[in-house]
Design an enzyme around this catalytic site. Structure first.
Site: not given
Length: 143
Positions: A44, A71, A112
């Site tokens: 991420k 995230h 995200s």
């Protein structure tokens, strides 16, 4: 009191202080790395806008790691570090990075759930400055 060009000296001093302050903020921002990502793997990432508190000067940075399950875990590390430098930051979105160090390839994709999709084109431009000898691509695909 007036200067040689008939301007109040006080105004000149205020301008000089503001100019020095703006230069100092820009210098502080310049010391913050544009990119900090893991050297290998798929993970991420977030795109973050960093600016000096009470200032207009800003820059966008890319942060990514395999250690983040979500995230917001990345942002929870970046934000206090920036605050310690007198900065404030805002997450502009996130996604994933696939980093293949051996083949010198990076792919940026996804989004995200918490922050929405980062502008991958902006993220890629930041990555290109750091990984100039890499092939770097992006897509709006989620996988």
């Amino acid at each position: 009191m007036f200067s040689v060009v008939s301007r109040p000296l006080r105004s000149f001093r205020v301008y000089g202080v503001l100019r020095k302050s703006t230069v100092a903020m820009a210098d502080a921002l310049a010391k913050i790395p544009d990119v900090e990502i893991d050297p290998e793997g798929t993970f991420k990432y977030i795109l973050v806008r960093v600016k000096a508190k009470d200032g207009d000067v800003h820059k966008d940075i890319v942060r990514g790691t395999k250690n983040a399950e979500y995230h917001n875990h990345i942002f929870e590390k970046v934000n206090p570090a920036m605050e310690a430098l007198g900065m404030e930051c805002k997450c502009l979105g996130g996604g994933k990075i696939e980093h293949n160090n051996q083949e010198k390839k990076i792919r940026v994709f996804g989004e995200s759930t918490a922050f929405g999709k980062a502008d991958h084109a902006v993220s890629v431009e930041k990555l290109k400055t750091f990984f100039s000898d890499y092939e770097i691509t992006w897509s709006d695909d989620k996988k």
